[in-house]
Design an enzyme around this catalytic site. Structure first.
Site, PDB file in Angstrom:
ATOM      1  N   ASP A 242     -17.171   7.234  -1.821  1.00  0.00           N
ATOM      2  CA  ASP A 242     -15.971   7.099  -0.989  1.00  0.00           C
ATOM      3  C   ASP A 242     -15.714   8.462  -0.345  1.00  0.00           C
ATOM      4  OD1 ASP A 242     -13.603   6.189   0.132  1.00  0.00           O
ATOM      5  OD2 ASP A 242     -12.471   6.187  -1.747  1.00  0.00           O
TER       6      ASP A 242
ATOM      7  N   ARG B 184       0.889  -1.183   0.000  1.00  0.00           N
ATOM      8  CA  ARG B 184       0.000   0.000   0.000  1.00  0.00           C
ATOM      9  C   ARG B 184       0.918   1.222   0.000  1.00  0.00           C
ATOM     10  NH1 ARG B 184      -5.368   1.430   3.425  1.00  0.00           N
ATOM     11  NH2 ARG B 184      -6.138   0.035   1.811  1.00  0.00           N
TER      12      ARG B 184
ATOM     13  N   ARG C 108     -13.520  -8.724   1.564  1.00  0.00           N
ATOM     14  CA  ARG C 108     -12.098  -8.488   1.309  1.00  0.00           C
ATOM     15  C   ARG C 108     -11.320  -9.759   1.668  1.00  0.00           C
ATOM     16  NH1 ARG C 108     -10.049  -3.297   1.346  1.00  0.00           N
ATOM     17  NH2 ARG C 108      -8.135  -4.361   0.684  1.00  0.00           N
TER      18      ARG C 108
ATOM     19  N   CYS D 115     -16.311   1.588   0.341  1.00  0.00           N
ATOM     20  CA  CYS D 115     -15.136   0.766   0.683  1.00  0.00           C
ATOM     21  C   CYS D 115     -14.762   0.886   2.150  1.00  0.00           C
ATOM     22  CB  CYS D 115     -13.961   1.152  -0.209  1.00  0.00           C
ATOM     23  SG  CYS D 115     -13.409   2.856   0.030  1.00  0.00           S
TER      24      CYS D 115
ATOM     25  N   GLN E  78     -10.144  -3.942  -3.546  1.00  0.00           N
ATOM     26  CA  GLN E  78     -11.443  -3.455  -3.074  1.00  0.00           C
ATOM     27  C   GLN E  78     -12.552  -3.805  -4.071  1.00  0.00           C
ATOM     28  OE1 GLN E  78     -12.115  -1.712  -0.068  1.00  0.00           O
ATOM     29  NE2 GLN E  78     -14.141  -2.372  -0.729  1.00  0.00           N
TER      30      GLN E  78
ATOM     31  N   HIS F 112      -7.289   0.718  -6.538  1.00  0.00           N
ATOM     32  CA  HIS F 112      -7.504  -0.151  -5.356  1.00  0.00           C
ATOM     33  C   HIS F 112      -8.178  -1.447  -5.844  1.00  0.00           C
ATOM     34  CE1 HIS F 112      -7.788  -1.357  -1.341  1.00  0.00           C
ATOM     35  NE2 HIS F 112      -8.645  -0.501  -0.843  1.00  0.00           N
TER      36      HIS F 112
HETATM   37  N1   CP Z   1     -11.245  -0.197   2.265  1.00  0.00           N
HETATM   38  C1   CP Z   1      -9.987  -0.256   2.699  1.00  0.00           C
HETATM   39  O1   CP Z   1      -9.025  -0.497   1.965  1.00  0.00           O
HETATM   40  O2   CP Z   1      -9.859  -0.086   4.045  1.00  0.00           O
HETATM   41  P1   CP Z   1      -8.514   0.143   4.851  1.00  0.00           P
HETATM   42  O3   CP Z   1      -7.967   1.481   4.455  1.00  0.00           O
HETATM   43  O4   CP Z   1      -8.932   0.110   6.300  1.00  0.00           O
HETATM   44  O5   CP Z   1      -7.548  -0.953   4.533  1.00  0.00           O
HETATM   45  N1  NVA Z   2      -9.904   6.687  -1.489  1.00  0.00           N
HETATM   46  C1  NVA Z   2      -9.530   6.264  -0.157  1.00  0.00           C
HETATM   47  C2  NVA Z   2      -9.749   4.794   0.006  1.00  0.00           C
HETATM   48  C3  NVA Z   2      -9.443   4.252   1.369  1.00  0.00           C
HETATM   49  C4  NVA Z   2      -9.651   2.783   1.457  1.00  0.00           C
HETATM   50  C5  NVA Z   2      -8.077   6.638   0.094  1.00  0.00           C
HETATM   51  O1  NVA Z   2      -7.246   6.447  -0.806  1.00  0.00           O
HETATM   52  O2  NVA Z   2      -7.775   7.107   1.184  1.00  0.00           O
END
Ligand code: CP
Ligand code: NVA
Length: 314
Positions: free
Chosen positions: A220, A104, A288, A260, A134, A131
């Protein structure tokens, strides 16, 4: 054999997704019946987090452990990455020691560079651009509740961010439509989204128009990780892009609501919607786990022959 990575949704074909969704449902069923499924007993997953996480961290770690594997959890702070060790060198070293890596991070180019030097599969656990894990879970959730997503309409209300871009790629791969509504100045950037064409999405200035007739409404946060300095400006720009009960009423009667998570009730969605009867956000979060177990198995094991012949059941 060439190493497969999962860096964006379009890395897999529709046929591969059919297999993955079927496999995820089988893995979920075994899990619910407490039947162990431990094909990864000698495998190790390394996770590198450069941003916060609840779901991604827990679902990958629990999933790998449930499949008999081991997990190493790293942040850039713990490693020499924060002291300037080149990503290429980190990739070359880590991937001689583990079987799969989940990252990540910020720019997609970081994960692309890592994968270029990796000996093992690399999974995108969220970048600024995409992502994919997701949307893998989201479409599994849609299939469980409503059947195939092919030909359906998904309404995306809000920021054209990493999750939105991934929905748009998924629409191209799995042949459905996305109605996108963003505030002016926050529109989809087709090149950044990695789209082949404009054929699977339509943009609507008014979010109510995007919601009309949709089979699924999703949104989101207004401010994604890394954009915190823009928070106040975004709160003003996005004020009318809140999924509320009126918007849900404009959609199909049996429309689903997804997010998400984490969510900000009162900003991108009202509490009434996210905690209401259309919402499937908890199934979505749980999925997930099951979707990513299928993904790990797919990347690390030969395809399951029995599943090849039985997947039509799903
Ligand atoms: N939806 C998602 O990726 O959640 P987190 O940021 O908690 O991993
Ligand atoms: N769009 C959000 C998703 C978090 C799971 C971010 O990137 O923070």
């Amino acid at each position: 054999m060439q190493v497969r990575h999962y860096l964006q949704f379009k890395d897999f074909t529709r046929e591969e997704y059919d297999y993955l969704f079927g496999r995820a449902r089988w893995i979920k069923d075994q899990f619910k019946r407490y039947i162990p499924h431990m094909p990864l007993h000698d495998r190790t997953l390394a996770m590198i987090f450069e941003k916060h996480s609840t779901r991604t961290r827990v679902s990958f770690e629990a999933g790998m452990l449930q499949m008999g594997g081991t997990v190493i959890n790293l942040t850039s702070r713990d490693t020499q990455l924060s002291r300037g060790e080149p990503i290429e060198d980190v990739a070359r070293v880590i991937t001689r020691m583990v079987d799969v890596v989940m990252i990540r991070t910020y720019e997609q180019t970081i994960i692309e560079k890592f994968s270029e030097y990796s000996r093992v599969p690399v999974i995108n656990g969220l970048t600024n651009e995409y992502h994919p894990c997701q949307i893998l879970a989201d479409i599994l959730t849609y299939i469980e509740h409503r059947g195939s997503i092919q030909g359906k309409t998904v309404a995306w209300i809000g920021d054209s961010n990493n999750v939105c871009n991934t929905w748009l790629q998924a629409a191209e791969v799995l042949d459905f439509n996305v109605h996108v509504s963003t505030p002016p100045g926050y529109e989809v950037e087709p090149e950044r989204a990695g789209l082949f064409s404009h054929a699977h999405y339509e943009e609507f200035p008014d979010p109510m128009d995007a919601a009309k007739g949709a089979d699924l409404i999703t949104t989101d946060v207004w401010t994604s990780m890394g954009q915190e300095a823009e928070n106040e400006k975004r709160k003003k720009a996005f004020a009318d892009w809140c999924v509320d009960a009126d918007m849900m009423r404009a959609a199909q009667k049996d429309a689903l609501f997804m997010h998400c998570l984490p969510a900000h009730r009162g900003e991108e969605v009202t509490a009434e919607v996210i905690d209401g009867p259309h919402s499937v956000v908890w199934d979505e979060a749980e999925n997930r786990l099951h979707a990513q177990k299928a993904l790990l198995e797919f990347l690390l094991m030969p395809r399951n022959q029995e599943a090849e012949t039985s997947r039509k059941l799903f």
